[in-house]
Scaffold this motif. Structure first.
Motif, PDB file in Angstrom:
ATOM      1  N   GLU A  66       0.841  -1.200   0.000  1.00  0.00           N
ATOM      2  CA  GLU A  66       0.000   0.000   0.000  1.00  0.00           C
ATOM      3  C   GLU A  66       0.872   1.244   0.000  1.00  0.00           C
ATOM      4  O   GLU A  66       1.951   1.241   0.592  1.00  0.00           O
ATOM      5  CB  GLU A  66      -0.838   0.024   1.289  1.00  0.00           C
ATOM      6  CG  GLU A  66      -2.283  -0.332   1.136  1.00  0.00           C
ATOM      7  CD  GLU A  66      -3.125   0.727   0.427  1.00  0.00           C
ATOM      8  OE1 GLU A  66      -2.583   1.516  -0.373  1.00  0.00           O
ATOM      9  OE2 GLU A  66      -4.326   0.750   0.666  1.00  0.00           O
ATOM     10  N   ASP A  67       0.378   2.312  -0.611  1.00  0.00           N
ATOM     11  CA  ASP A  67       1.121   3.565  -0.556  1.00  0.00           C
ATOM     12  C   ASP A  67       0.900   4.285   0.777  1.00  0.00           C
ATOM     13  O   ASP A  67       1.842   4.777   1.382  1.00  0.00           O
ATOM     14  CB  ASP A  67       0.763   4.483  -1.735  1.00  0.00           C
ATOM     15  CG  ASP A  67      -0.739   4.693  -1.876  1.00  0.00           C
ATOM     16  OD1 ASP A  67      -1.519   3.831  -1.419  1.00  0.00           O
ATOM     17  OD2 ASP A  67      -1.150   5.712  -2.451  1.00  0.00           O
ATOM     18  N   THR A  79      -6.986   6.254   7.467  1.00  0.00           N
ATOM     19  CA  THR A  79      -7.853   5.786   8.562  1.00  0.00           C
ATOM     20  C   THR A  79      -7.568   4.325   8.899  1.00  0.00           C
ATOM     21  O   THR A  79      -7.887   3.848   9.982  1.00  0.00           O
ATOM     22  CB  THR A  79      -9.342   5.903   8.179  1.00  0.00           C
ATOM     23  OG1 THR A  79      -9.608   5.036   7.074  1.00  0.00           O
ATOM     24  CG2 THR A  79      -9.711   7.332   7.815  1.00  0.00           C
ATOM     25  N   GLY A  80      -7.059   3.573   7.919  1.00  0.00           N
ATOM     26  CA  GLY A  80      -6.800   2.147   8.116  1.00  0.00           C
ATOM     27  C   GLY A  80      -7.917   1.262   7.590  1.00  0.00           C
ATOM     28  O   GLY A  80      -7.767   0.038   7.525  1.00  0.00           O
ATOM     29  N   THR A  89      -9.126   0.777   4.572  1.00  0.00           N
ATOM     30  CA  THR A  89      -8.830   0.050   3.336  1.00  0.00           C
ATOM     31  C   THR A  89      -7.984  -1.191   3.624  1.00  0.00           C
ATOM     32  O   THR A  89      -8.311  -2.295   3.176  1.00  0.00           O
ATOM     33  CB  THR A  89      -8.084   0.966   2.330  1.00  0.00           C
ATOM     34  OG1 THR A  89      -8.893   2.121   2.103  1.00  0.00           O
ATOM     35  CG2 THR A  89      -7.818   0.253   1.017  1.00  0.00           C
TER      36      THR A  89
END
Ligand code: PRP
Length: 178
Positions: A99-100, A104-105, A107
């Protein structure tokens, strides 16, 4: 927001040094474990994934997955939907989600739940930047590039309205009042 050149938050040199370190760690952790499946989360992870994968000396394959946040509040609403799935069967495979950014977390939480249900041999996570003050869901990160403050970052895959993805460094978009 203006179109002017974003201020540097993480330089190109710092990124390359950290990508080097992370790839060495991954090479060591997955040595002798067969082909690692890298799952890049579109769109933002495409540059990080490209650089990371070219530094890996272990056998690996490349997959992509795409998700989107529901609702007018974007990721803050916590609802995520799958737009495009991986092609490979993940049963019994060692999988690394790339992930880039972790904001919020939600995803990464959604993706780890989704992919764990496919019974991989292991599921690990690699995130380039984490906004520590914004995290709402605690998702385990195995390989982290940088912790950053709550500012809008662009470059190295990250965008603002599709702009600045190809900047070689991570920058902060200036507001009109700057
Ligand atoms: C970004 C990023 C993550 C997600 C993280 O994607 O690539 O997938 O947001 O946010 P969260 O931790 O709050 O869930 P974005 O929606 O900007 O799409 P893009 O990668 O296609 O630009």
């Amino acid at each position: 927001m203006t179109d002017s050149k974003p201020n540097t938050l993480v330089s190109e040199e710092e990124i390359h040094k950290r990508v080097d370190e992370i790839s060495r760690q991954i090479n060591s952790d997955f040595e002798g474990k067969g082909t690692l499946v890298l799952v890049g989360v579109l769109k933002g992870a495409f540059i990080f994934l490209a650089d990371l994968s070219r530094k890996l000396t272990i056998p690996h394959s490349i997959e992509f997955i795409a998700v989107s946040s529901y609702g007018t509040q974007g990721a803050d609403s916590g609802a995520v939907r799958l737009l495009m799935d991986v092609r490979e069967d993940l049963v019994g495979r060692h999988v690394l989600v790339v992930e880039d950014i972790l904001d919020t977390g939600h995803t990464l939480d959604y993706l780890t739940t989704l992919l764990k249900a496919r019974n991989p041999a292991s599921l690990s996570t690699c995130v380039l930047v984490r906004k520590t003050d914004r995290v709402q869901v605690n998702v385990h990160i195995d390989y982290l590039g940088f912790d950053i403050p709550d500012v809008w970052v662009v470059g190295y895959g990250l965008d603002f309205a599709e702009k600045h993805r190809t900047l070689p460094y991570i920058g902060v978009v200036k507001s009109d009042s700057d």
